[in-house]
Design a protein around this motif. Structure first.
Motif, PDB file in Angstrom:
ATOM      1  N   LEU A 129       0.827  -1.210   0.000  1.00  0.00           N
ATOM      2  CA  LEU A 129       0.000   0.000   0.000  1.00  0.00           C
ATOM      3  C   LEU A 129       0.859   1.256   0.000  1.00  0.00           C
ATOM      4  O   LEU A 129       0.578   2.212  -0.735  1.00  0.00           O
ATOM      5  CB  LEU A 129      -0.948  -0.001   1.207  1.00  0.00           C
ATOM      6  CG  LEU A 129      -2.020  -1.089   1.209  1.00  0.00           C
ATOM      7  CD1 LEU A 129      -2.806  -1.049   2.510  1.00  0.00           C
ATOM      8  CD2 LEU A 129      -2.946  -0.931   0.015  1.00  0.00           C
ATOM      9  N   LYS A 130       1.917   1.264   0.789  1.00  0.00           N
ATOM     10  CA  LYS A 130       2.804   2.424   0.828  1.00  0.00           C
ATOM     11  C   LYS A 130       3.572   2.576  -0.479  1.00  0.00           C
ATOM     12  O   LYS A 130       3.803   3.691  -0.940  1.00  0.00           O
ATOM     13  CB  LYS A 130       3.756   2.333   2.019  1.00  0.00           C
ATOM     14  CG  LYS A 130       3.038   2.539   3.350  1.00  0.00           C
ATOM     15  CD  LYS A 130       4.005   2.601   4.495  1.00  0.00           C
ATOM     16  CE  LYS A 130       3.300   2.931   5.793  1.00  0.00           C
ATOM     17  NZ  LYS A 130       2.933   4.331   5.905  1.00  0.00           N
ATOM     18  N   LYS A 136       2.468   1.640  -3.441  1.00  0.00           N
ATOM     19  CA  LYS A 136       1.500   2.130  -4.428  1.00  0.00           C
ATOM     20  C   LYS A 136       1.334   3.638  -4.310  1.00  0.00           C
ATOM     21  O   LYS A 136       1.319   4.352  -5.313  1.00  0.00           O
ATOM     22  CB  LYS A 136       0.158   1.422  -4.222  1.00  0.00           C
ATOM     23  CG  LYS A 136      -0.889   1.813  -5.234  1.00  0.00           C
ATOM     24  CD  LYS A 136      -2.173   1.036  -5.028  1.00  0.00           C
ATOM     25  CE  LYS A 136      -3.205   1.481  -6.065  1.00  0.00           C
ATOM     26  NZ  LYS A 136      -4.461   0.768  -5.913  1.00  0.00           N
ATOM     27  N   LYS A 137       1.249   4.123  -3.082  1.00  0.00           N
ATOM     28  CA  LYS A 137       1.108   5.565  -2.854  1.00  0.00           C
ATOM     29  C   LYS A 137       2.360   6.313  -3.314  1.00  0.00           C
ATOM     30  O   LYS A 137       2.266   7.354  -3.965  1.00  0.00           O
ATOM     31  CB  LYS A 137       0.836   5.833  -1.378  1.00  0.00           C
ATOM     32  CG  LYS A 137       0.598   7.281  -1.074  1.00  0.00           C
ATOM     33  CD  LYS A 137       0.226   7.497   0.370  1.00  0.00           C
ATOM     34  CE  LYS A 137      -0.043   8.978   0.621  1.00  0.00           C
ATOM     35  NZ  LYS A 137      -0.430   9.239   2.003  1.00  0.00           N
ATOM     36  N   ALA A 138       3.537   5.773  -2.994  1.00  0.00           N
ATOM     37  CA  ALA A 138       4.788   6.421  -3.394  1.00  0.00           C
ATOM     38  C   ALA A 138       4.940   6.441  -4.912  1.00  0.00           C
ATOM     39  O   ALA A 138       5.379   7.451  -5.479  1.00  0.00           O
ATOM     40  CB  ALA A 138       5.973   5.711  -2.750  1.00  0.00           C
ATOM     41  N   GLY A 181       2.604   6.616  -7.005  1.00  0.00           N
ATOM     42  CA  GLY A 181       1.663   7.608  -7.518  1.00  0.00           C
ATOM     43  C   GLY A 181       2.269   8.994  -7.641  1.00  0.00           C
ATOM     44  O   GLY A 181       1.843   9.800  -8.460  1.00  0.00           O
ATOM     45  N   GLY A 182       3.292   9.272  -6.839  1.00  0.00           N
ATOM     46  CA  GLY A 182       3.953  10.572  -6.885  1.00  0.00           C
ATOM     47  C   GLY A 182       5.125  10.632  -7.841  1.00  0.00           C
ATOM     48  O   GLY A 182       5.751  11.678  -7.988  1.00  0.00           O
ATOM     49  N   LYS A 204       8.363   2.810 -12.453  1.00  0.00           N
ATOM     50  CA  LYS A 204       6.990   3.177 -12.786  1.00  0.00           C
ATOM     51  C   LYS A 204       6.841   3.206 -14.305  1.00  0.00           C
ATOM     52  O   LYS A 204       7.558   3.906 -15.009  1.00  0.00           O
ATOM     53  CB  LYS A 204       6.628   4.546 -12.210  1.00  0.00           C
ATOM     54  CG  LYS A 204       5.194   4.926 -12.493  1.00  0.00           C
ATOM     55  CD  LYS A 204       4.778   6.170 -11.777  1.00  0.00           C
ATOM     56  CE  LYS A 204       3.333   6.491 -12.099  1.00  0.00           C
ATOM     57  NZ  LYS A 204       2.861   7.645 -11.332  1.00  0.00           N
TER      58      LYS A 204
END
Length: 78
Positions: free
Chosen positions: A20-21, A23-25, A27-28, A75
């Motif tokens: 989850l962390k 995925k969030k990272a 995203g940036g 990414k």
């Protein structure tokens, strides 16, 4: 060792928190940039392989030293 643009320290976290962390990272980040993740959960090895396959991002590196795991994700998707 592969160069990376950002690092995520997920040591001490258990499934599903490292994913989850990450995925969030991711995203940036911009497509083509890389994220290095440090984890201690042995299940993270299979988790990050599956995560890369499901999201279309590329798992560039997966390694282990002692009780620590390191992953480098590139990414690919927006």
């Amino acid at each position: 060792m592969i160069d990376f643009d950002q690092e995520l320290d997920a040591r001490g976290l258990n499934c599903p928190l490292p994913i989850l962390k990450a995925k969030k990272a991711l995203g940036g980040l911009e497509p083509g940039q890389t994220l290095r993740i440090l984890a201690t959960d042995p299940g993270s090895v299979k988790d990050f392989e599956a995560f890369a396959n499901q999201t279309g991002n590329e798992l560039l590196e997966s390694s282990q030293s002692e009780n620590e795991f390191q992953f480098v994700l590139k990414k690919i998707t927006c």
